[in-house]
Design a protein around this motif. Sequence first.
Motif, mmCIF file in Angstrom:
data_model
loop_
_atom_site.group_PDB
_atom_site.id
_atom_site.type_symbol
_atom_site.label_atom_id
_atom_site.label_comp_id
_atom_site.label_asym_id
_atom_site.label_seq_id
_atom_site.Cartn_x
_atom_site.Cartn_y
_atom_site.Cartn_z
ATOM 1 N N UNK A 71 0.870 -1.189 0.000
ATOM 2 C CA UNK A 71 0.000 0.000 0.000
ATOM 3 C C UNK A 71 0.897 1.226 0.000
ATOM 4 N N UNK A 72 0.930 1.936 -1.146
ATOM 5 C CA UNK A 72 1.903 3.009 -1.334
ATOM 6 C C UNK A 72 1.495 4.316 -0.672
ATOM 7 N N UNK A 73 0.210 4.503 -0.408
ATOM 8 C CA UNK A 73 -0.217 5.776 0.154
ATOM 9 C C UNK A 73 -1.261 5.595 1.228
ATOM 10 N N UNK A 74 -1.472 6.635 2.031
ATOM 11 C CA UNK A 74 -2.467 6.543 3.113
ATOM 12 C C UNK A 74 -3.886 6.693 2.579
ATOM 13 N N UNK A 75 -4.791 5.854 3.066
ATOM 14 C CA UNK A 75 -6.210 5.985 2.758
ATOM 15 C C UNK A 75 -6.489 6.067 1.276
ATOM 16 N N UNK A 120 5.720 -0.120 0.368
ATOM 17 C CA UNK A 120 4.478 -0.190 1.110
ATOM 18 C C UNK A 120 4.578 0.598 2.407
ATOM 19 N N UNK A 121 3.446 1.045 2.894
ATOM 20 C CA UNK A 121 3.350 1.551 4.253
ATOM 21 C C UNK A 121 3.044 0.382 5.191
ATOM 22 N N UNK A 122 3.295 0.594 6.468
ATOM 23 C CA UNK A 122 2.997 -0.433 7.457
ATOM 24 C C UNK A 122 1.492 -0.681 7.517
ATOM 25 N N UNK A 123 1.125 -1.958 7.608
ATOM 26 C CA UNK A 123 -0.278 -2.354 7.716
ATOM 27 C C UNK A 123 -0.314 -3.669 8.477
ATOM 28 N N UNK A 124 -1.168 -3.748 9.483
ATOM 29 C CA UNK A 124 -1.236 -4.987 10.266
ATOM 30 C C UNK A 124 -1.637 -6.181 9.405
ATOM 31 N N UNK A 125 -2.292 -5.932 8.264
ATOM 32 C CA UNK A 125 -2.661 -7.034 7.373
ATOM 33 C C UNK A 125 -1.446 -7.746 6.791
ATOM 34 N N UNK A 126 -0.272 -7.102 6.853
ATOM 35 C CA UNK A 126 0.950 -7.755 6.351
ATOM 36 C C UNK A 126 1.353 -8.938 7.232
ATOM 37 N N UNK A 127 0.733 -9.084 8.390
ATOM 38 C CA UNK A 127 0.976 -10.276 9.214
ATOM 39 C C UNK A 127 0.564 -11.554 8.502
ATOM 40 N N UNK A 156 7.685 3.769 4.230
ATOM 41 C CA UNK A 156 7.888 3.639 5.673
ATOM 42 C C UNK A 156 9.023 4.514 6.175
ATOM 43 N N UNK A 157 8.780 5.179 7.286
ATOM 44 C CA UNK A 157 9.831 5.884 8.007
ATOM 45 C C UNK A 157 10.395 4.956 9.083
ATOM 46 N N UNK A 158 11.202 5.503 9.992
ATOM 47 C CA UNK A 158 11.839 4.656 10.995
ATOM 48 C C UNK A 158 10.825 3.975 11.906
ATOM 49 N N UNK A 159 9.755 4.681 12.270
ATOM 50 C CA UNK A 159 8.758 4.090 13.165
ATOM 51 C C UNK A 159 8.009 2.949 12.480
ATOM 52 N N UNK A 160 7.522 3.208 11.270
ATOM 53 C CA UNK A 160 6.803 2.156 10.566
ATOM 54 C C UNK A 160 7.724 0.988 10.213
ATOM 55 N N UNK A 161 8.976 1.296 9.909
ATOM 56 C CA UNK A 161 9.921 0.224 9.580
ATOM 57 C C UNK A 161 10.168 -0.717 10.748
ATOM 58 N N UNK A 162 10.326 -0.157 11.963
ATOM 59 C CA UNK A 162 10.516 -1.032 13.116
ATOM 60 C C UNK A 162 9.231 -1.784 13.448
ATOM 61 N N UNK A 163 8.081 -1.134 13.254
ATOM 62 C CA UNK A 163 6.816 -1.835 13.477
ATOM 63 C C UNK A 163 6.700 -3.046 12.550
ATOM 64 N N UNK A 164 7.070 -2.870 11.294
ATOM 65 C CA UNK A 164 6.973 -3.996 10.359
ATOM 66 C C UNK A 164 7.974 -5.089 10.707
ATOM 67 N N UNK A 165 9.157 -4.697 11.148
ATOM 68 C CA UNK A 165 10.160 -5.701 11.521
ATOM 69 C C UNK A 165 9.662 -6.532 12.701
ATOM 70 N N UNK A 166 9.017 -5.893 13.665
ATOM 71 C CA UNK A 166 8.400 -6.646 14.765
ATOM 72 C C UNK A 166 7.323 -7.596 14.234
#
Length: 262
Positions: free
Chosen positions: A130-134, A166-173, A201-211
């Motif tokens: 998902x390349x953009x928000x909403x 992509x942006x971070x998205x919980x659906x990527x789980x 993704x910025x640093x916050x979203x990148x670490x969220x995705x890595x988790x």
Amino acid sequence: MQATVTFIGNATTVLRLGEFTLLTDPAFGPAGSRVYLGYGAWTRRLADPALPALDLAQVDAVLLSHLHGDHFDRAARRRLAHSLPIITTPQAQRRLRRRHFEAVHGLPTWECHEWTRDRQRLRVTAVPGRHGPGPVDALLPDVMGSVVELEQDGQRELTVYITGDTLYDTNLAEIPRRFGEIDAMLIHLGGTRLLGLLLTMDDRQGTDLTHLIRPRLTVPVHFDDYRVMKSPLSDFLARARQQGLTGVQPIARGDTLDLRSP
């Protein structure tokens, strides 16, 4: 069995996996060159790609996450043979075929393309991006991530996830649920912003995705090649350390990294 990535610049890498060689998101323009991002927006490249580390004669196919100027630029279009297989989105397939690229395979999400060579099989599956928000996402090119699986004699040897823009998205789980353990992740960062909107993704979203994905090895790419990138790699590395993430391994342009590294 070899399993390496060579970083060329931006999202351009060379993956040497067993008997196969893949090129990702080819952008070959030098520092100072401009690329078009759509809707009248341009950006300028800040760093030269490490083209001496690239041997196009060895490439079996291209993985193209989406058709944006910083992922498939004019220099790449001039250098790549039009008969070279390209795995990409159905939207990009239609556009590339109009430009006379002959062997483009557009993969809908969760569909795959594979090659077999001797006792080995390489499978590429398109996964969500998902390349953009909403609703802004609908105005941008369709984007896909890729899961690349290498098998020998029917046994899995390596699984690599390439996020795409992509942006971070919980659906990527759904990715580790479907594929099991991810051995290595090439994560597209940079915090790209246009008109104040976050598009990668910025640093916050990148670490969220890595988790969320929990790969054994995380290799950041796509972080400082163009002016629209606002989140430096150092921010991601610092946040990853603070959060106790292991296996994060930066790579310099022109260098090669073993994807089996812990």
